[in-house]
Each structure stands twice: as structure tokens, then as C-alpha cells.
Motif scaffolding. Sequence first.
Motif, PDB file in Angstrom:
ATOM      1  N   CYS A  94      -7.198   2.687  -9.651  1.00  0.00           N
ATOM      2  CA  CYS A  94      -7.133   1.749  -8.527  1.00  0.00           C
ATOM      3  C   CYS A  94      -7.867   2.262  -7.296  1.00  0.00           C
ATOM      4  O   CYS A  94      -8.549   1.511  -6.611  1.00  0.00           O
ATOM      5  N   CYS A  95      -7.719   3.568  -7.000  1.00  0.00           N
ATOM      6  CA  CYS A  95      -8.372   4.099  -5.805  1.00  0.00           C
ATOM      7  C   CYS A  95      -9.429   5.141  -6.156  1.00  0.00           C
ATOM      8  O   CYS A  95     -10.153   5.607  -5.273  1.00  0.00           O
ATOM      9  N   GLY A  96      -9.498   5.546  -7.415  1.00  0.00           N
ATOM     10  CA  GLY A  96     -10.543   6.470  -7.837  1.00  0.00           C
ATOM     11  C   GLY A  96     -10.242   7.940  -7.602  1.00  0.00           C
ATOM     12  O   GLY A  96     -11.054   8.792  -7.944  1.00  0.00           O
ATOM     13  N   VAL A  97      -9.081   8.253  -7.040  1.00  0.00           N
ATOM     14  CA  VAL A  97      -8.745   9.660  -6.800  1.00  0.00           C
ATOM     15  C   VAL A  97      -8.470  10.374  -8.119  1.00  0.00           C
ATOM     16  O   VAL A  97      -7.776   9.849  -8.984  1.00  0.00           O
ATOM     17  N   THR A  98      -9.041  11.562  -8.265  1.00  0.00           N
ATOM     18  CA  THR A  98      -8.640  12.438  -9.358  1.00  0.00           C
ATOM     19  C   THR A  98      -7.734  13.493  -8.738  1.00  0.00           C
ATOM     20  O   THR A  98      -8.178  14.298  -7.923  1.00  0.00           O
ATOM     21  N   GLY A  99      -6.479  13.439  -9.096  1.00  0.00           N
ATOM     22  CA  GLY A  99      -5.525  14.327  -8.453  1.00  0.00           C
ATOM     23  C   GLY A  99      -4.609  14.970  -9.453  1.00  0.00           C
ATOM     24  O   GLY A  99      -4.595  14.618 -10.634  1.00  0.00           O
ATOM     25  N   GLU A 100      -3.864  15.948  -9.002  1.00  0.00           N
ATOM     26  CA  GLU A 100      -2.947  16.603  -9.914  1.00  0.00           C
ATOM     27  C   GLU A 100      -1.632  15.829  -9.967  1.00  0.00           C
ATOM     28  O   GLU A 100      -1.308  15.029  -9.101  1.00  0.00           O
ATOM     29  N   THR A 160       1.401  16.094  -9.304  1.00  0.00           N
ATOM     30  CA  THR A 160       2.429  15.938  -8.271  1.00  0.00           C
ATOM     31  C   THR A 160       2.101  14.842  -7.267  1.00  0.00           C
ATOM     32  O   THR A 160       2.923  14.486  -6.451  1.00  0.00           O
ATOM     33  N   GLU A 161       0.877  14.327  -7.336  1.00  0.00           N
ATOM     34  CA  GLU A 161       0.525  13.218  -6.450  1.00  0.00           C
ATOM     35  C   GLU A 161       0.968  11.885  -7.067  1.00  0.00           C
ATOM     36  O   GLU A 161       0.913  10.848  -6.424  1.00  0.00           O
ATOM     37  N   ASN A 206       2.087   9.060  -4.197  1.00  0.00           N
ATOM     38  CA  ASN A 206       1.703   9.730  -2.950  1.00  0.00           C
ATOM     39  C   ASN A 206       0.285   9.363  -2.537  1.00  0.00           C
ATOM     40  O   ASN A 206      -0.322  10.029  -1.693  1.00  0.00           O
ATOM     41  N   GLY A 207      -0.252   8.332  -3.166  1.00  0.00           N
ATOM     42  CA  GLY A 207      -1.610   7.916  -2.838  1.00  0.00           C
ATOM     43  C   GLY A 207      -1.637   6.427  -2.543  1.00  0.00           C
ATOM     44  O   GLY A 207      -0.920   5.958  -1.670  1.00  0.00           O
ATOM     45  N   CYS A 208      -2.428   5.679  -3.329  1.00  0.00           N
ATOM     46  CA  CYS A 208      -2.613   4.256  -3.020  1.00  0.00           C
ATOM     47  C   CYS A 208      -1.392   3.410  -3.372  1.00  0.00           C
ATOM     48  O   CYS A 208      -1.330   2.239  -3.023  1.00  0.00           O
ATOM     49  N   LYS A 255      -0.383   2.312  -6.269  1.00  0.00           N
ATOM     50  CA  LYS A 255      -0.531   1.363  -7.380  1.00  0.00           C
ATOM     51  C   LYS A 255      -0.086   1.965  -8.718  1.00  0.00           C
ATOM     52  O   LYS A 255      -0.111   3.167  -8.918  1.00  0.00           O
TER      53      LYS A 255
END
Lengths: 109, 189
Positions: free
Chosen positions: A8-14, A16-17, A60-62, A64
Amino acid sequence: MLILTCPCCGVTGEETEFHQGGEAHLKRFGPGASDDEFHTYMFAKENPKGVHFERWRHNNGCGKWFHAARDTVTLEVYGTYPAQTLEPPKEIRDAITAKRPGWTWREFA
Amino acid sequence: MSEAVTPLNGARFEGLATIEDAGLTGMITLRGDLASKEVKDAVQKAVGLDIPAQRQAVSGQGSAVLWMSPDELLLICAYDSVSQTIATLEEALKGQHFLAVNVSDARTYLHLSGAGARETLAKLCPVDLSEAAFTPGMFRRTRMAQVPAAFWLDEAGTFHLICFRSVADYAFNLLKTAALPGGEVEIYG
Ligand SMILES: [Zn+2]
């Protein structure tokens, strides 16, 4: 630790996010369903050693929801895809087949 | 009318980085179809700025538009102009499916600056904050220790950081601890 990419937002995160939200592609049974159907929907979840499909939320991000295909043994993430799908898209299934030929999960293969 | 105060009431700490309460700041959540001409025009009318690309911030003089999610923006403006800005949005978006809400007092807004700013934040957030990876104009929502946080970096190298008001003290103390002299990691040179 899983590394997930939110479609949805394109973040590549670990991991815990994000937050895991249970099994993917469940068919829901509610009013009018038999006790057996409701019981199966409510309690009979897949618990595979290997390929698994889950719902995740980028809490913890967008914010979605999305779907993720991953491996419970290797912790490899085969891919993520939109929540608005009733089954894993072909490119996700192909990515899994490349690593785990002959895999099955519920009615998918 | 009660007198508005920020949750941190002007707190400031100088260590490896400078952490300061950004003061009363107007913040408006705007949800709608970000690809539509109507929303684009409404934001332009309200704060005079364009809609940022995915995970970007666009900023002007005392104003900014932050990309929160595929259907949500956070508009930053002067604290006392929020009602007027929302009225402008509502007028411009009449008949559209949208939501514009004043969240100014539900958030705490901090500035993080100085040589150790990137490192201080990187101790708390699972984000690559190297100069190569995180460049001015980028906006990121993530986790800061145990709470959600959002931040963007301006051209001057200052991070603008937003958390929920209820965790303002926690967020400030986290940053303060991460910026205590003696805790240098110097991972970013
Ligand atoms: Zn996301």
C-alpha cells in the motif's frame, strides 16, 4: 525477523513495524451457517510447516491491511499482495513454486 | 476559551542532537481520493502546496503536506489558522467523499536537529537513516521504540517528528536518552 514490503505504501520494513492478522483467504460463515461450518471457520486454522498465507497490517506505518506469503520454516517472505484479492496472485504462486516445488496450502497450489 | 499549550510545553534538550518542542502547530487530517483533481485543488487552496508523491513531504513557509497513506494526508499550518483552513477544504470539496479533521491537539510535534540527529533517530526506529538512504523531503511513518511515530526531513537537515499527544513525555525522554553525550555510535560517520 521478517522483512515485509507493504504493497500500500511501498515501505520495506522489519516485522515490528507490522502486525500479523491471522490466516489469509478465509471464507467467512455467519448467520445462517451450520454449527460445523461456523466451528471450522472460527477454529480450524492452518498451521503449516512451510508455505503459509497470512493477513498483515502496517500498523506502525500507513495503517493498511495486506496479504503476505511466507515460509514458516525459513522465514522467507515470498511476496506481499493487496488485501483485495480472494486468492494468491500468479506471480506469488510462481515465486513459491520456484523455491518449494509441489507446495500446497488449502485449495491452492 | 482555555489557553492552548503543547504537551511538552516548550521542552528542549541539547546533547548529541537538539530535541525541541516545535510549539503549537496546526495539523489537519485529510482523507479522500488523492489522485482526484478536486483534492489537489482543495489542498492548493487551503495551504498553497501540491500533493506529495508516495512517502514524501512538500513544505512551504510554515506549512507542509505529508503523505500518510494512499488515501490520507496530514496538512501542517499555523495553529490559529486551522478552522479557516478546514473551512476552505470543506468548501472546495463540497459533494466529494472526504474527511477533514483538526488533530492539532491530538499530536505532539518535535524538531530534531544537529550533527547527531540521524543517529539519535536511528537508535529508536527500524529505518535506514543514512544520508544516502533518507534524503530531504522524505516522509516516513514507523515505530519509535514502543510507539508509532512519523517524521520528515527538511532541506536544512532538521527532522520534523510527530507522535500522539498521550506519549509526548515518553517520546521526548526516548530521544533525550538516545542523544545523551557518551552514547555516540558514529555509524553515519
Ligand atoms: Zn504501508
